[in-house]
Design an enzyme around this catalytic site. Structure first.
Site, PDB file in Angstrom:
ATOM      1  N   ASP A   1     -49.887  28.526  19.187  1.00 53.21           N
ATOM      2  CA  ASP A   1     -51.008  28.329  18.597  1.00 53.21           C
ATOM      3  C   ASP A   1     -51.512  26.937  18.066  1.00 53.21           C
ATOM      4  OD1 ASP A   1     -51.765  31.018  18.170  1.00 53.21           O
ATOM      5  OD2 ASP A   1     -50.178  31.018  16.878  1.00 53.21           O
TER       6      ASP A   1
ATOM      7  N   HIS B   1     -41.676  29.201  13.934  1.00 56.47           N
ATOM      8  CA  HIS B   1     -41.622  30.516  14.478  1.00 56.47           C
ATOM      9  C   HIS B   1     -40.572  31.226  13.797  1.00 56.47           C
ATOM     10  CE1 HIS B   1     -41.799  33.658  17.578  1.00 56.47           C
ATOM     11  NE2 HIS B   1     -43.115  33.300  17.679  1.00 56.47           N
TER      12      HIS B   1
ATOM     13  N   HIS C   1     -50.073  35.080  11.953  1.00 51.48           N
ATOM     14  CA  HIS C   1     -49.860  35.617  13.634  1.00 51.48           C
ATOM     15  C   HIS C   1     -50.794  35.235  14.292  1.00 51.48           C
ATOM     16  CE1 HIS C   1     -48.415  38.278  16.592  1.00 51.48           C
ATOM     17  NE2 HIS C   1     -48.787  39.444  16.060  1.00 51.48           N
TER      18      HIS C   1
HETATM   19  C1  LIG Z   1     -44.390  31.475  11.976  1.00 52.71           C
HETATM   20  C2  LIG Z   1     -43.870  31.740  10.451  1.00 52.71           C
HETATM   21  C3  LIG Z   1     -44.529  32.889   9.754  1.00 52.71           C
HETATM   22  C4  LIG Z   1     -42.487  32.200  10.281  1.00 52.71           C
HETATM   23  O1  LIG Z   1     -41.944  32.310   9.255  1.00 52.71           O
HETATM   24  P1  LIG Z   1     -40.415  32.807   8.766  1.00 52.71           P
HETATM   25  O2  LIG Z   1     -39.612  33.078   9.851  1.00 52.71           O
HETATM   26  O3  LIG Z   1     -40.568  33.931   7.791  1.00 52.71           O
HETATM   27  O4  LIG Z   1     -39.732  31.330   8.189  1.00 52.71           O
HETATM   28  P2  LIG Z   1     -39.857  31.033   6.514  1.00 52.71           P
HETATM   29  O5  LIG Z   1     -41.302  30.992   6.042  1.00 52.71           O
HETATM   30  O6  LIG Z   1     -38.631  31.534   5.953  1.00 52.71           O
HETATM   31  O7  LIG Z   1     -39.742  29.416   6.737  1.00 52.71           O
HETATM   32  C5  LIG Z   1     -38.302  28.748   6.677  1.00 52.71           C
HETATM   33  C6  LIG Z   1     -38.647  27.306   5.796  1.00 52.71           C
HETATM   34  O8  LIG Z   1     -39.336  26.709   6.780  1.00 52.71           O
HETATM   35  C7  LIG Z   1     -40.336  26.352   6.170  1.00 52.71           C
HETATM   36  N1  LIG Z   1     -41.631  26.541   6.911  1.00 52.71           N
HETATM   37  C8  LIG Z   1     -41.767  27.375   7.898  1.00 52.71           C
HETATM   38  N2  LIG Z   1     -43.142  27.101   8.741  1.00 52.71           N
HETATM   39  C9  LIG Z   1     -43.658  26.064   8.151  1.00 52.71           C
HETATM   40  C10 LIG Z   1     -44.853  25.427   8.616  1.00 52.71           C
HETATM   41  N3  LIG Z   1     -45.626  25.917   9.217  1.00 52.71           N
HETATM   42  N4  LIG Z   1     -45.214  24.317   7.816  1.00 52.71           N
HETATM   43  C11 LIG Z   1     -44.226  23.880   6.902  1.00 52.71           C
HETATM   44  N5  LIG Z   1     -43.105  24.502   6.294  1.00 52.71           N
HETATM   45  C12 LIG Z   1     -42.821  25.568   7.023  1.00 52.71           C
HETATM   46  C13 LIG Z   1     -40.574  27.236   4.797  1.00 52.71           C
HETATM   47  O9  LIG Z   1     -41.266  26.860   3.893  1.00 52.71           O
HETATM   48  C14 LIG Z   1     -39.214  27.489   4.584  1.00 52.71           C
HETATM   49  O10 LIG Z   1     -38.671  26.522   4.011  1.00 52.71           O
HETATM   50  P3  LIG Z   1     -37.717  26.379   2.772  1.00 52.71           P
HETATM   51  O11 LIG Z   1     -36.395  26.909   3.375  1.00 52.71           O
HETATM   52  O12 LIG Z   1     -37.608  25.050   2.133  1.00 52.71           O
HETATM   53  O13 LIG Z   1     -38.287  27.517   1.831  1.00 52.71           O
HETATM   54  C15 LIG Z   1     -44.004  30.448   9.844  1.00 52.71           C
HETATM   55  O14 LIG Z   1     -43.383  29.432  10.701  1.00 52.71           O
HETATM   56  C16 LIG Z   1     -45.451  29.711   9.442  1.00 52.71           C
HETATM   57  O15 LIG Z   1     -46.026  30.349   8.486  1.00 52.71           O
HETATM   58  N6  LIG Z   1     -46.005  29.071  10.481  1.00 52.71           N
HETATM   59  C17 LIG Z   1     -47.207  28.674  10.225  1.00 52.71           C
HETATM   60  C18 LIG Z   1     -48.238  29.816  10.725  1.00 52.71           C
HETATM   61  C19 LIG Z   1     -48.106  29.744  12.451  1.00 52.71           C
HETATM   62  O16 LIG Z   1     -48.181  28.960  13.146  1.00 52.71           O
HETATM   63  N7  LIG Z   1     -48.026  31.070  12.854  1.00 52.71           N
HETATM   64  C20 LIG Z   1     -48.057  31.420  14.156  1.00 52.71           C
HETATM   65  C21 LIG Z   1     -46.635  31.857  14.847  1.00 52.71           C
HETATM   66  S1  LIG Z   1     -46.994  32.049  16.605  1.00 52.71           S
END
Ligand SMILES: CC(C)(COP(=O)(O)OP(=O)(O)OC[C@H]1O[C@@H](n2cnc3c(N)ncnc32)[C@H](O)[C@@H]1OP(=O)(O)O)[C@@H](O)C(=O)NCCC(=O)NCCS
Length: 429
Positions: A363, A307, A268
């Protein structure tokens, strides 16, 4: 015939149910009547992480993740970033309308009037270790403020809520700046109420021996715009925490501390800090393809990408990229920008990221700007928490005034042991 309904046919019993549809949702409680027998508890939904559950009705922020659109109270984020100020936007988020001139003046006066911290607060900030993470200090100090303001427990009194709102929005920058100066062993710099909200924050952070600190107007405005972009983002993890803790009628200082704790995590608000560490770890543009390959192999995430709601370019990231140019004209270009641009270029062409609809989020570039402005990396999440306080309070108040809301208390699907008898210690193998 009412077509705004859903007909459910339960194949276990052959029974049919007609469930009303409201605003594209069905009420989870309407499913409870679907039972296989009188003893059956009734159907529930299973939704870890609330991926498809609306937990509230809200009038504050509209986010269309498919189209990459963000509005506060109906005003597009691009217009607010260009024409508004953070305090005006905070007023808008909290009150629902843009203020008149006299309303805005009174609002700014009230916030400015509350920027000082009780002197005892300094004592517990002093108690932290010199390398304490500023987010830990912020979370604890905000919670600590609830002990200074017992009147904050009067959460059903709108006047009391108003005063706590002034206090929280006014004091967050002061706590953040004190936490930063504590880590450097520098004396605390007191608020200068002649300055703007962000100008004063820069003063409390960076004032040295000069009698009066004068913020650089470009950096002051850039920070103000960054604060506008971070002011609210509908039902994210920390807003949901604020509502959840607030739903037990905890006071707003404790609820804000909990929301800030939720923000601290790297998935987050801690992501801006994680992005900077990632860029430093990559080290040079040449190492980008290798790093992307590791992410694709599941050995870590590309921080600042992806996201839960945006499946398109985050509109805030677009605005931040423009601010970066203005800031770098004053501070010089942050060399990490080249690595970030290369990461973005490769990721936006790569099928792994394209097929998962992973785009840069707020971010991805904010940390690079913060660093160029002279902020140390651990304070990045704090820079997110300060403006988000306006959003948290708006979400909290909306929750309190919503007659539909109850104490947040999800259900579970119990998968543990069935009843068994206690085994005395001596009889265990
Ligand atoms: C923001 C976040 C937590 C959203 O998560 P979510 O909606 O639960 O999405 P998921 O974790 O289910 O991801 C879906 C798919 O994309 C991939 N993915 C998501 N974010 C990714 C990233 N930043 N880098 C690489 N792969 C990513 C996951 O591995 C998953 O792949 P799969 O289907 O093969 O398993 C996630 O995108 C993330 O961890 N991003 C990096 C942290 C970040 O920048 N956070 C700030 C948000 S404002």
């Amino acid at each position: 015939m009412n077509t705004e309904t859903l007909t459910i046919s339960d194949n276990r019993t052959g029974k049919k149910y007609e469930i009303p549809i409201w605003q594209g949702t069905i009420r989870a409680m309407d499913l409870r009547q679907i039972k296989t027998s009188d003893e059956d508890f009734g159907l529930m939904t299973y939704d870890p992480g609330f991926t498809n559950t609306a937990s509230c009705k809200s009038h504050i922020t509209m986010l269309d993740g498919e189209r990459g659109v963000l509005w506060y109270r109906g005003y597009p984020i691009e217009q607010l970033a260009e024409q508004s100020t953070f305090l005006e936007t905070a007023y808008l988020i909290l009150h629902g309308e843009l203020p008149t001139k006299s309303q805005l003046d009174a609002w700014i006066r009230s916030i400015t009037h509350h920027t000082l911290l009780h002197e005892n607060t300094k004592k517990f900030i002093d108690g932290f270790h010199y390398d304490a993470h500023p987010m830990g200090i912020l979370v604890s100090t905000v919670a600590g403020l609830s002990t200074f303001y017992p009147d904050a427990k009067d959460i059903h009194n709108s006047e009391s809520r108003q005063v706590q709102t002034y206090r929280l929005i006014a004091k967050m920058p002061t706590i953040a700046a004190f936490a930063y100066r504590h880590s450097l062993g520098m004396p605390y710099a007191y608020p200068d109420n002649d300055l703007t909200y962000t100008g004063n924050f820069l003063n409390m952070l960076f004032k040295a021996t000069e009698l009066k600190y004068t913020p650089n107007p470009v950096l002051e405005r850039a920070l103000d715009v960054l604060f506008i972009l971070h002011a609210d983002h509908e039902q994210n993890c920390s807003a949901n925490t604020m509502r959840s803790v607030g739903s037990s009628y905890a006071d707003p200082f404790c609820a804000t501390a909990a929301a800030a704790a939720a923000l601290y995590g790297p998935l987050h608000g801690g992501a801006n800090e994680a992005v900077l560490r990632m860029l430093n770890q990559i080290g040079s543009k040449d190492n980008v393809p290798q790093f992307i390959a590791r992410v694709k192999a599941g050995e870590g995430r590309l921080m600042g990408f992806g996201h839960r709601v945006y499946k398109n370019y985050d509109p805030r990231a677009r605005i931040i990229k423009q601010i970066a140019d203005q800031v770098f004209e004053v501070t010089g270009r942050n060399p990490l920008l080249n690595i970030a641009l290369e990461l973005e270029r490769i990721a936006l062409e790569d099928d792994y990221f394209v097929s998962r609809r992973l785009y840069p989020n707020v971010d991805f570039y904010s940390g690079i700007i913060y660093q160029a402005m002279g902020f140390p990396v651990p304070i990045f999440p704090v820079l997110f928490a300060i403006p988000r306080t306006a959003g948290w309070i708006a979400q909290w108040e909306e929750m309190l005034l919503d007659k539909d809301q109850k104490i947040a208390r999800p259900r579970q699907v119990y998968r543990g042991e069935t009843r068994r008898n206690y085994v005395p210690l001596a009889a265990r193998g």
